[in-house]
Motif scaffolding. Structure first.
Motif, short mmCIF file in Angstrom:
data_model
loop_
_atom_site.label_atom_id
_atom_site.label_comp_id
_atom_site.label_asym_id
_atom_site.label_seq_id
_atom_site.Cartn_x
_atom_site.Cartn_y
_atom_site.Cartn_z
N GLN A 128 35.53 55.21 53.48
CA GLN A 128 34.67 56.17 53.37
C GLN A 128 34.93 57.58 54.42
O GLN A 128 35.98 57.58 55.62
N GLY A 129 35.39 58.64 53.77
CA GLY A 129 35.13 59.59 54.89
C GLY A 129 34.77 60.17 55.08
O GLY A 129 33.33 60.13 55.80
N THR A 186 41.86 59.00 53.11
CA THR A 186 41.33 58.90 53.70
C THR A 186 40.52 59.74 54.75
O THR A 186 39.63 59.57 55.13
N MET A 187 40.50 60.59 53.92
CA MET A 187 39.41 61.95 54.74
C MET A 187 38.45 61.89 53.86
O MET A 187 37.31 62.86 54.46
N ILE A 188 38.54 62.42 52.86
CA ILE A 188 37.49 62.88 51.82
C ILE A 188 37.12 62.07 51.23
O ILE A 188 36.02 62.33 50.24
N GLN A 189 37.26 60.55 50.82
CA GLN A 189 37.16 59.72 50.16
C GLN A 189 35.02 59.58 50.20
O GLN A 189 34.78 59.04 51.06
#
Length: 153
Positions: free
Chosen positions: A11-12, A81-84
């Motif tokens: 989850q981002g 990794t960051m905004i999913q």
């Protein structure tokens, strides 16, 4: 515990989880010949410099890849990794290419959050970031600034 209450892997970040000035480093990935062929085939970027090994008319010797491929790979890292699940839209992008990326190069990036502005709707925020892309020799090959709309809690 019901599955809906379990934390989601990958989850981002919600915009409230990041701070202006915070920096991150992506994973690294080696660009392969297969990456090049698949990318130019799907996009139609069938320039001689990309499809002909040792192309005589090019300014770059070796197997350069389109800058768009480099950008797409780095955005893939950021998405995964960051905004999913929290990234809602890419609003603006300003990009500069500093050096070619070649088949066999290993690329990675740093992401620095440069601004966070909550919106008036739905707990969202506009998040600005500067991304610097490097190769395996730590040479900067690309920089870009991105403005994205991120979800909030």
């Amino acid at each position: 515990m019901p599955h809906t209450q379990l934390p989601r892997l990958g989850q981002g970040f919600y915009w409230q989880d990041i701070k202006e000035g915070q920096a991150f480093q992506t994973f690294r990935r080696t660009v392969t010949e297969t990456d090049l062929i698949n990318f130019i085939s799907v996009t139609g970027m069938l320039e001689a410099i990309f499809i002909e090994a040792g192309h005589e008319g090019g300014a770059i010797h070796g197997r350069p890849v389109p800058a768009a491929l480099t950008y797409a790979m780095i955005e893939g890292f950021i998405l995964q990794t960051m905004i999913q699940g929290t990234g809602l839209a890419m609003l603006e992008l300003t990009q500069k290419i500093h050096a070619p990326v070649m088949v066999g190069d290993t690329i990675w990036a740093t992401v620095t959050v440069t601004g966070i502005r909550p919106t008036s709707r739905n707990g969202r925020a506009v998040v600005d970031s500067d991304i610097e892309v490097f190769n395996q020799r730590h040479e900067r090959v690309m920089t870009y600034s991105a403005r994205r709309l991120l979800a909030g809690r």
